[in-house]
Design a protein around this motif. Structure first.
Motif, PDB file in Angstrom:
ATOM      1  N   UNK A 156       0.845  -1.199   0.000  1.00 24.79           N
ATOM      2  CA  UNK A 156       0.000   0.000   0.000  1.00 24.79           C
ATOM      3  C   UNK A 156       0.882   1.252   0.000  1.00 24.79           C
ATOM      4  N   UNK A 157       0.495   2.282  -0.742  1.00 21.25           N
ATOM      5  CA  UNK A 157       1.309   3.511  -0.779  1.00 21.25           C
ATOM      6  C   UNK A 157       1.407   4.244   0.550  1.00 21.25           C
ATOM      7  N   UNK A 158       0.560   3.904   1.516  1.00 21.02           N
ATOM      8  CA  UNK A 158       0.668   4.556   2.821  1.00 21.02           C
ATOM      9  C   UNK A 158       2.011   4.283   3.473  1.00 21.02           C
ATOM     10  N   UNK A 159       2.665   3.163   3.093  1.00 21.20           N
ATOM     11  CA  UNK A 159       3.940   2.789   3.690  1.00 21.20           C
ATOM     12  C   UNK A 159       5.141   3.440   2.991  1.00 21.20           C
ATOM     13  N   UNK A 160       4.903   4.288   1.985  1.00 21.81           N
ATOM     14  CA  UNK A 160       6.002   4.910   1.250  1.00 21.81           C
ATOM     15  C   UNK A 160       6.678   6.032   2.035  1.00 21.81           C
ATOM     16  N   UNK A 161       6.084   6.442   3.137  1.00 28.76           N
ATOM     17  CA  UNK A 161       6.652   7.503   3.976  1.00 28.76           C
ATOM     18  C   UNK A 161       6.161   7.278   5.400  1.00 28.76           C
ATOM     19  N   UNK A 162       6.785   7.918   6.372  1.00 26.37           N
ATOM     20  CA  UNK A 162       6.315   7.787   7.754  1.00 26.37           C
ATOM     21  C   UNK A 162       4.833   8.151   7.868  1.00 26.37           C
ATOM     22  N   UNK A 163       4.107   7.370   8.662  1.00 29.20           N
ATOM     23  CA  UNK A 163       2.656   7.549   8.757  1.00 29.20           C
ATOM     24  C   UNK A 163       2.330   8.500   9.897  1.00 29.20           C
ATOM     25  N   UNK A 164       2.059   9.752   9.519  1.00 29.50           N
ATOM     26  CA  UNK A 164       1.571  10.721  10.487  1.00 29.50           C
ATOM     27  C   UNK A 164       0.063  10.855  10.325  1.00 29.50           C
TER      28      UNK A 164
ATOM     29  N   UNK B 133      -0.715 -16.255   6.554  1.00 32.68           N
ATOM     30  CA  UNK B 133       0.197 -15.832   5.501  1.00 32.68           C
ATOM     31  C   UNK B 133      -0.381 -14.766   4.593  1.00 32.68           C
ATOM     32  N   UNK B 134      -1.299 -13.968   5.100  1.00 36.87           N
ATOM     33  CA  UNK B 134      -1.918 -12.938   4.278  1.00 36.87           C
ATOM     34  C   UNK B 134      -0.935 -11.793   4.035  1.00 36.87           C
ATOM     35  N   UNK B 135      -0.977 -11.228   2.833  1.00 35.07           N
ATOM     36  CA  UNK B 135      -0.050 -10.164   2.453  1.00 35.07           C
ATOM     37  C   UNK B 135      -0.569  -8.823   2.954  1.00 35.07           C
ATOM     38  N   UNK B 136      -0.579  -8.704   4.261  1.00 34.82           N
ATOM     39  CA  UNK B 136      -1.054  -7.499   4.924  1.00 34.82           C
ATOM     40  C   UNK B 136       0.013  -6.999   5.886  1.00 34.82           C
ATOM     41  N   UNK B 137      -0.007  -5.728   6.123  1.00 36.93           N
ATOM     42  CA  UNK B 137       1.032  -5.107   6.949  1.00 36.93           C
ATOM     43  C   UNK B 137       0.379  -4.247   8.016  1.00 36.93           C
ATOM     44  N   UNK B 138       0.957  -4.259   9.193  1.00 32.98           N
ATOM     45  CA  UNK B 138       0.415  -3.545  10.346  1.00 32.98           C
ATOM     46  C   UNK B 138       1.230  -2.282  10.599  1.00 32.98           C
ATOM     47  N   UNK B 139       0.571  -1.259  11.081  1.00 32.63           N
ATOM     48  CA  UNK B 139       1.285  -0.031  11.457  1.00 32.63           C
ATOM     49  C   UNK B 139       0.671   0.568  12.718  1.00 32.63           C
TER      50      UNK B 139
END
Length: 303
Positions: free
Chosen positions: A176-184, A255-261
């Motif tokens: 996801x493009x949200x991970x392309x920079x620090x998430x503020x 094994x889902x291709x998901x990422x946590x933040x």
């Protein structure tokens, strides 16, 4: 004066719980014809049809619904008379425990809880029922044994025990493009969100936290449970901002291709509790169930 057959109350309770004469017969270990005769006697005793044909099952009459809470209380009190002060023979215990919880809890904890029950009480059945989109009287009427949820305003006499705290995390597909920079906070609200609400709500604590810093988000998808929300993430730019940490293990195992933040907001941890009606407080089998549930939660969460 001839005393009424109190066994009819037990049959009444089971019939209303099952909504099926065949299922009630199996639980009572009697034949279908015997169950039919019992239902006839119940109808005669109460002067009401009690259960009427509805589709493939039976539906309770208004009189039956009116009586059910009172009958359930009598049955449980009678059970307590015979069991108070005695240890439960877990190996012989035949009982169905009805628990109400959301899909996150069921997915994260039901397997371990069932393992504990099977090890100690192999004849018991664990039945999870879905949360309702309206507040009802399931605990008071005895339709569920335990209600597992975030702490809320229960009835004043309801017994409540803390189980664990869980935090909320954000989740999106791993590219996801949200991970392309620090998430503020500004980046957090730049993408459409998923709201998980069985009542169809689009706002909650996240919106309150955003409003406190002068921001707002856009919710473009509302789902009734977390599982449907997770599967909606895979092929979209949607963000799920309210994922309980207690479910992270399941997502990783699949094994889902998901990422946590981490959320760029200050939110209070969610207090998860188990709640039950006071009439079950001294029921030995129920007390054992509550201990097993507490143990399962401690083992899974590591607390």
């Amino acid at each position: 004066m001839r005393l009424p057959d109190l066994n009819l109350l037990i049959a009444f309770d089971i019939l209303l719980e099952e909504g099926s004469a065949a299922a009630a017969a199996r639980r009572l270990n009697i034949s279908a014809p015997a169950m039919s005769r019992t239902l006839s006697r119940i109808r005669q005793a109460f002067g009401d049809p009690i259960l009427v044909r509805s589709g493939r099952g039976l539906a309770p009459t208004p009189r039956a619904l009116e009586l059910h809470e009172q009958v359930r209380a009598v049955v449980e009190q009678a059970h307590a008379v015979f069991t108070t002060g005695r240890q439960v023979d877990l190996l012989r215990l035949e009982r169905t425990f009805n628990l109400r919880a959301n899909d996150v809890f069921i997915g994260a904890f039901s397997s371990r809880l069932r393992e504990l029950l099977h090890r100690h009480a192999p004849r018991t059945v664990l039945r999870f029922v879905p949360e309702s989109d309206v507040d009802d009287r399931a605990l008071e009427e005895g339709r569920i044994d335990l209600y597992i949820s975030a702490r809320r305003d229960f009835a004043p006499d309801t017994k409540v025990q803390h189980l664990f705290y869980t935090e909320l995390k954000g989740m999106a597909r791993d590219d996801h493009p949200i991970f392309d920079a620090p998430i503020d906070a500004a980046r957090f609200i730049a993408y459409d969100h998923i709201s998980v609400s069985r009542r169809g709500r689009t706002s909650g604590p996240i919106d309150d936290a955003l409003a406190a810093i002068g921001l707002a988000r856009r919710v473009s998808l509302v789902t009734p449970n977390f599982h449907s929300a997770i599967f909606a993430l895979g092929g979209s730019d949607l963000v799920l901002p309210s994922m309980p940490t207690s479910m992270m293990h399941n997502v990783r195992e699949l094994g889902m291709k998901l990422r946590v933040f981490d959320l760029p907001l200050v939110l209070q941890p969610v207090d998860i509790v188990q709640a039950w009606h006071p009439r079950l407080d001294h029921d030995n089998a129920h007390r054992w169930l509550r201990r097993m549930l507490k143990q399962a939660c401690s083992e899974v969460t590591g607390t």
